[in-house]
Design an enzyme around this catalytic site. Structure first.
Site, mmCIF file in Angstrom:
data_model
loop_
_atom_site.group_PDB
_atom_site.id
_atom_site.type_symbol
_atom_site.label_atom_id
_atom_site.label_comp_id
_atom_site.label_asym_id
_atom_site.label_seq_id
_atom_site.Cartn_x
_atom_site.Cartn_y
_atom_site.Cartn_z
ATOM 1 N N SER A 10 0.858 -1.191 0.000
ATOM 2 C CA SER A 10 0.000 0.000 0.000
ATOM 3 C C SER A 10 0.888 1.233 0.000
ATOM 4 O O SER A 10 1.667 1.457 0.940
ATOM 5 C CB SER A 10 -0.878 0.016 1.245
ATOM 6 N N HIS A 35 -1.175 -1.400 -4.340
ATOM 7 C CA HIS A 35 -2.425 -1.053 -3.660
ATOM 8 C C HIS A 35 -2.455 0.460 -3.404
ATOM 9 O O HIS A 35 -1.543 1.016 -2.785
ATOM 10 C CB HIS A 35 -2.511 -1.814 -2.341
ATOM 11 N N ASP A 37 -4.675 3.552 -1.849
ATOM 12 C CA ASP A 37 -5.768 3.863 -0.926
ATOM 13 C C ASP A 37 -6.306 5.266 -1.194
ATOM 14 O O ASP A 37 -5.602 6.258 -1.008
ATOM 15 C CB ASP A 37 -5.258 3.769 0.521
ATOM 16 N N MET A 39 -9.046 8.018 -0.079
ATOM 17 C CA MET A 39 -9.893 8.366 1.074
ATOM 18 C C MET A 39 -10.493 9.750 0.857
ATOM 19 O O MET A 39 -9.821 10.647 0.340
ATOM 20 C CB MET A 39 -9.051 8.371 2.346
ATOM 21 N N HIS A 68 -8.306 1.014 -3.894
ATOM 22 C CA HIS A 68 -9.219 0.775 -2.764
ATOM 23 C C HIS A 68 -9.909 2.090 -2.444
ATOM 24 O O HIS A 68 -9.310 2.989 -1.855
ATOM 25 C CB HIS A 68 -8.371 0.257 -1.588
ATOM 26 N N MET A 70 -12.086 4.239 -0.399
ATOM 27 C CA MET A 70 -12.738 4.434 0.901
ATOM 28 C C MET A 70 -13.475 5.772 0.818
ATOM 29 O O MET A 70 -13.094 6.774 1.441
ATOM 30 C CB MET A 70 -11.680 4.418 2.010
ATOM 31 N N MET A 139 -11.096 -5.889 5.650
ATOM 32 C CA MET A 139 -10.313 -4.961 6.480
ATOM 33 C C MET A 139 -10.048 -5.585 7.844
ATOM 34 O O MET A 139 -10.984 -6.019 8.526
ATOM 35 C CB MET A 139 -11.065 -3.642 6.677
ATOM 36 N N ASP A 177 -6.355 -6.702 4.374
ATOM 37 C CA ASP A 177 -5.742 -5.364 4.388
ATOM 38 C C ASP A 177 -5.818 -4.775 5.789
ATOM 39 O O ASP A 177 -6.909 -4.588 6.336
ATOM 40 C CB ASP A 177 -6.513 -4.478 3.392
HETATM 41 C C1 DX5 Z 1 -6.115 1.462 5.674
HETATM 42 C C2 DX5 Z 1 -5.710 1.113 4.263
HETATM 43 C C3 DX5 Z 1 -4.610 0.109 4.223
HETATM 44 C C4 DX5 Z 1 -3.349 0.603 4.920
HETATM 45 C C5 DX5 Z 1 -2.496 -0.556 5.291
HETATM 46 O O1 DX5 Z 1 -7.233 2.267 5.651
HETATM 47 O O2 DX5 Z 1 -6.787 0.562 3.535
HETATM 48 O O3 DX5 Z 1 -4.344 -0.304 2.894
HETATM 49 O O4 DX5 Z 1 -2.618 1.482 4.137
HETATM 50 O O5 DX5 Z 1 -1.437 -0.083 6.058
HETATM 51 P P1 DX5 Z 1 -0.733 -1.040 7.135
HETATM 52 O O6 DX5 Z 1 -0.239 -2.244 6.410
HETATM 53 O O7 DX5 Z 1 0.376 -0.193 7.696
HETATM 54 O O8 DX5 Z 1 -1.791 -1.373 8.158
HETATM 55 ZN ZN ZN Z 2 -6.307 -0.370 1.543
#
Ligand code: DX5
Ligand code: ZN
Length: 219
Positions: A10, A35, A37, A39, A68, A70, A139, A177
């Protein structure tokens, strides 16, 4: 059927001032997919990045971009993310009342479709979607931040989803994840995961550590 284990770093834990080089570095270090993320500051408290940054990074690697989302009500963003070069787009089952339609939009736009579940969301929430998805992302932290602690209470749900996928012989990646370390990677894989997302565990120590960090997750 469960596939061989794949690792998806990620980039939330990468050095954002040199994202292109970071992506080349994890590619060279042997990751399987990237990956990303996204948000929105509403579905989760944090804000990260959007489609223009993904488009700018697309030429840095040929490995799949696993995006991903969110974000609340993601439908209107999906076209932009796919045009930017996303190979897989995952939405949260909690983020839209019409997730079946959202998944159809993703597939019809030419990407692989994923659905994600927050830690408290039960496996049954995706039971009616198994023909509509290419990946299920479980998650194991509350989404929003990297570097949180793996929630072991989610492990039975991973096993339940593994059983549902196998019982129907679905071609679905079971992705875990959040809070993945070499120790929790073992637990997730034993429960049935075949893709692990890891942020802090991959990027710890800088580029010269990435290959070893990725290898340490291949349990
Ligand atoms: C959290 C993200 C993850 C995160 C994982 O909201 O969806 O992908 O970046 O990070 P680690 O591996 O540090 O928990
Ligand atoms: Zn993620």
């Amino acid at each position: 059927m469960k596939q061989s284990l794949r690792i998806a770093p990620s980039i939330l834990s990468a050095d954002f001032s040199r994202l292109g080089q970071e992506i080349r570095a994890i590619d060279n270090a042997g990751c399987d997919r990237i990956h990303i993320d996204v948000m929105d500051g509403h579905f989760v408290p944090n804000l990260t990045l959007g489609a223009p940054i993904i488009a700018a990074l697309r030429d840095c690697t040929t490995k799949p971009f696993d995006v991903h989302l969110m974000v609340n009500a993601p439908d209107h963003l999906i076209g932009d993310f796919i045009s930017a070069g996303s190979d897989m787009v995952t939405v949260h089952v909690e983020a839209t009342p019409h997730v079946h339609r959202t998944l159809q939009v993703i597939r019809n736009s030419g990407a692989r479709a994923g659905v994600s579940l927050n830690p408290q969301t039960p496996a049954v929430a995706v039971a009616a979607l198994l023909d509509q998805v290419d990946l299920i992302l479980v998650m194991t932290v509350n989404p929003g931040y990297a570097g949180q602690t793996f929630i072991k209470g989610v492990l039975p749900k991973i096993a339940e989803l593994r059983a549902m996928i196998d019982a129907g012989e679905h071609d679905i990646d079971l992705v875990v994840d959040g809070g993945i370390t070499p120790a929790t990677a073992r637990l997730a894989v034993a429960a049935g995961a075949d893709v692990l997302v890891a942020g802090s565990a991959v990027f710890a120590g800088g580029p010269e550590r990435y290959a070893d960090n990725i290898q340490a997750l291949r349990v």
